[in-house]
Design a protein around this motif. Structure first.
Motif, short mmCIF file in Angstrom:
data_model
loop_
_atom_site.label_atom_id
_atom_site.label_comp_id
_atom_site.label_asym_id
_atom_site.label_seq_id
_atom_site.Cartn_x
_atom_site.Cartn_y
_atom_site.Cartn_z
N TYR A 19 0.81 -1.22 0.00
CA TYR A 19 0.00 0.00 0.00
C TYR A 19 0.85 1.27 0.00
CZ TYR A 19 -4.37 -2.54 0.40
OH TYR A 19 -5.44 -3.35 0.13
N ARG A 20 2.00 1.20 -0.65
CA ARG A 20 2.83 2.40 -0.79
C ARG A 20 2.06 3.44 -1.59
NH1 ARG A 20 8.80 2.69 -3.72
NH2 ARG A 20 9.44 4.70 -2.83
N GLU A 21 2.14 4.70 -1.18
CA GLU A 21 1.34 5.77 -1.77
C GLU A 21 -0.14 5.37 -1.72
OE1 GLU A 21 3.16 6.84 -5.54
OE2 GLU A 21 5.13 6.95 -4.59
N SER A 22 -0.63 5.30 -0.51
CA SER A 22 -1.95 4.71 -0.24
C SER A 22 -3.09 5.43 -0.93
CB SER A 22 -2.20 4.66 1.27
OG SER A 22 -2.18 5.97 1.83
N TYR A 23 -2.90 6.72 -1.27
CA TYR A 23 -3.97 7.46 -1.93
C TYR A 23 -4.29 6.86 -3.30
CZ TYR A 23 0.33 9.71 -3.62
OH TYR A 23 1.59 9.95 -4.11
N HIS A 24 -3.32 6.19 -3.90
CA HIS A 24 -3.60 5.50 -5.17
C HIS A 24 -4.60 4.37 -4.98
CE1 HIS A 24 0.36 6.84 -7.35
NE2 HIS A 24 -0.56 7.78 -7.33
N PHE A 25 -4.47 3.66 -3.89
CA PHE A 25 -5.38 2.55 -3.63
C PHE A 25 -6.75 3.05 -3.18
CE2 PHE A 25 -1.10 0.90 -3.35
CZ PHE A 25 -1.19 -0.19 -4.19
N ASP A 26 -6.79 4.21 -2.52
CA ASP A 26 -8.07 4.82 -2.18
C ASP A 26 -8.82 5.18 -3.47
OD1 ASP A 26 -7.45 4.65 0.52
OD2 ASP A 26 -6.73 6.73 0.65
N TYR A 27 -8.09 5.72 -4.45
CA TYR A 27 -8.72 6.08 -5.72
C TYR A 27 -9.16 4.82 -6.47
CZ TYR A 27 -9.63 8.53 -10.09
OH TYR A 27 -10.24 9.06 -11.22
N LEU A 28 -8.30 3.82 -6.48
CA LEU A 28 -8.66 2.55 -7.13
C LEU A 28 -9.94 1.99 -6.55
CD1 LEU A 28 -7.89 0.12 -8.99
CD2 LEU A 28 -6.60 -0.79 -7.04
N ALA A 29 -10.06 1.99 -5.22
CA ALA A 29 -11.24 1.42 -4.56
C ALA A 29 -12.49 2.25 -4.81
CB ALA A 29 -10.98 1.29 -3.06
N GLY B 287 7.25 -2.78 -13.35
CA GLY B 287 8.31 -2.50 -12.38
C GLY B 287 7.86 -2.91 -11.00
N CYS B 288 7.37 -4.15 -10.90
CA CYS B 288 6.66 -4.61 -9.69
C CYS B 288 7.58 -4.94 -8.53
CB CYS B 288 5.81 -5.83 -10.02
SG CYS B 288 6.78 -7.30 -10.48
N SER B 289 8.89 -4.99 -8.77
CA SER B 289 9.85 -5.31 -7.71
C SER B 289 9.49 -6.64 -7.04
CB SER B 289 9.91 -4.16 -6.71
OG SER B 289 10.92 -4.35 -5.74
N THR B 290 9.47 -6.67 -5.70
CA THR B 290 9.26 -7.91 -4.97
C THR B 290 7.78 -8.26 -4.77
OG1 THR B 290 9.72 -6.59 -2.99
CG2 THR B 290 11.47 -8.00 -3.78
N ILE C 56 -2.75 0.83 -15.30
CA ILE C 56 -1.32 0.54 -15.24
C ILE C 56 -0.73 1.27 -14.05
CG2 ILE C 56 0.92 0.78 -16.39
CD1 ILE C 56 -0.56 0.70 -19.07
N PHE C 57 -0.02 0.53 -13.23
CA PHE C 57 0.75 1.11 -12.14
C PHE C 57 2.23 1.04 -12.53
CE2 PHE C 57 -3.18 0.21 -10.14
CZ PHE C 57 -3.27 0.89 -8.94
N CYS C 58 2.89 2.19 -12.66
CA CYS C 58 4.33 2.23 -12.90
C CYS C 58 4.87 3.37 -12.07
CB CYS C 58 4.65 2.42 -14.38
SG CYS C 58 6.43 2.29 -14.74
N ARG C 59 5.24 3.07 -10.84
CA ARG C 59 5.55 4.10 -9.87
C ARG C 59 7.01 4.03 -9.43
NH1 ARG C 59 1.09 3.36 -5.42
NH2 ARG C 59 2.15 1.34 -5.25
N ASN C 60 7.67 5.19 -9.50
CA ASN C 60 9.06 5.30 -9.06
C ASN C 60 9.98 4.39 -9.86
OD1 ASN C 60 8.21 7.03 -6.79
ND2 ASN C 60 7.31 5.14 -6.01
N VAL C 61 9.69 4.27 -11.14
CA VAL C 61 10.54 3.53 -12.07
C VAL C 61 11.17 4.50 -13.07
CG1 VAL C 61 10.59 1.76 -13.88
CG2 VAL C 61 9.16 1.43 -11.86
N GLY D 136 4.72 7.57 -10.00
CA GLY D 136 5.29 7.90 -8.70
C GLY D 136 5.09 9.34 -8.31
N HIS D 137 5.20 9.62 -7.01
CA HIS D 137 4.90 10.96 -6.50
C HIS D 137 5.88 12.01 -7.01
CE1 HIS D 137 7.90 9.48 -3.61
NE2 HIS D 137 8.20 10.74 -3.42
N SER D 138 7.07 11.60 -7.45
CA SER D 138 8.06 12.55 -7.97
C SER D 138 8.13 12.55 -9.49
CB SER D 138 9.45 12.22 -7.39
OG SER D 138 9.46 12.35 -5.99
N GLU D 139 7.25 11.83 -10.14
CA GLU D 139 7.30 11.70 -11.59
C GLU D 139 6.24 12.57 -12.26
OE1 GLU D 139 8.91 7.09 -11.74
OE2 GLU D 139 6.76 7.46 -11.63
N ARG D 140 6.55 12.98 -13.50
CA ARG D 140 5.62 13.79 -14.29
C ARG D 140 5.60 13.27 -15.71
NH1 ARG D 140 5.01 14.68 -9.82
NH2 ARG D 140 5.01 16.66 -8.67
N LEU D 141 4.42 13.29 -16.34
CA LEU D 141 4.33 12.89 -17.74
C LEU D 141 5.00 13.93 -18.63
CD1 LEU D 141 0.69 11.49 -18.11
CD2 LEU D 141 2.81 10.27 -17.56
#
Length: 295
Positions: A95-105, A128-131, A230-235, A264-269
């Motif tokens: 649940y990193r960056e939990s506001y994303h999951f709030d919006y998803l729900a 970029g799903c990592s672990t 699509i979730f691609c965060r901090n990649v 990701g929170h520091s990324e911009r399109l």
């Protein structure tokens, strides 16, 4: 990714008789950029040494030049993958960056429910799903709000270039740190304790919703259908502007109209994508177009 001070020519870590020059670093940086799109700068020289010196030593080599020759040769295979794994960053938790999951729900899953019950195909990509924490968080969120999801054509694809972290994602054994911030009631209902320690693993129905596959974001994407989210965060943050634009454009092409992109929170399109997406939340973008017409 760490940003330590640059090295001087011929710098070597005390206690290690390993040759490591700026030229060695530049060869590694070029390899990583060509292979993954990740951009390493001179500020990363110490980090590269720290992460690779043990492997160079274990192989019985006297310096990085020989190691780079071996790891980047056309026959390297496993050693090439090990090099990439050593130099990619895999910081994540549930649940990193939990506001994303709030919006998803609240804003997306209700539409998924309607469409899935009507027999439509629903696909989500964790790029970029990592672990695996992100992909399993998506699955948990879906099951919380749509318990019958496994009975429908609803699947999550999780990909990463690093085969080592993918293996850990499939094994799915998580320490308490990965679950920080997750309510105890949710942990108890969605995770099984692992005997003999404090590890937890997602319950079978959660694991069954996710498929893990290796994939290089700057390589070929072997998809036959479009994604609904699509979730691609901090990649992309570790990539330069042209590479980021290439990836964002690719996501636009494989998202269905009305589909959502989470970054990701520091990324911009990239500015060139203005008009193709509408920002609907904090680093949440909806692909423009007519969903009914599919373009």
């Amino acid at each position: 990714m760490t940003t330590p001070a640059p090295l001087t020519a011929g710098w070597s870590r005390p206690g290690r008789d390993l040759s490591y020059t700026p030229e060695d670093f530049q060869r590694i940086a070029r390899f990583m950029y060509d292979a993954t799109g990740i951009r390493l700068t001179e500020a990363n020289e110490r980090m590269v040494y720290a992460r690779l010196a043990g492997r160079v030593h274990d192989l019985g080599l006297d310096g990085f030049s020989t190691y780079v020759d071996r790891a980047t040769s056309s026959l390297a295979g496993e050693e090439r993958d090990r090099l990439i794994s050593s130099l990619t960053t895999n910081t994540t938790h549930f649940y990193r960056e939990s506001y994303h999951f709030d919006y998803l729900a609240g804003q997306i899953i209700p539409d998924f429910i309607t469409r899935a019950r009507a027999g439509e195909r629903i696909r989500i990509w964790s790029a970029g799903c990592s672990t695996g924490e992100e992909a399993y968080s998506i699955a948990i969120c879906l099951l919380q709000h749509f318990p019958e999801a496994p009975q429908h054509d609803l699947k999550i694809l999780a990909t990463d270039i690093d085969r080592a972290v993918l293996a850990r994602a499939v094994t799915a054994l998580y320490p308490p740190g990965s679950l920080r911030g997750v309510p105890k009631a949710l942990i108890d209902s969605c995770f099984d304790p692992v005997p003999g320690g404090d590890l937890r693993t997602p319950r079978p129905q959660i694991k069954a919703m996710v498929t893990f596959r290796p994939l290089n974001l700057i390589g070929h994407w072997p998809f036959s259908g479009r994604f609904d989210a699509i979730f691609c965060r901090n990649v992309a943050i570790y990539m330069d502007g042209p590479t980021q634009e290439r990836i964002w454009t690719g996501f636009h092409q494989v998202l269905r109209p009305g589909g959502h992109l989470f970054i990701g929170h520091s990324e911009r399109l990239s500015p060139s994508l203005k008009g193709r997406f509408t920002m609907v939340g904090n680093t949440i973008h909806r692909r423009n177009g007519d969903p009914a017409r599919g373009r």
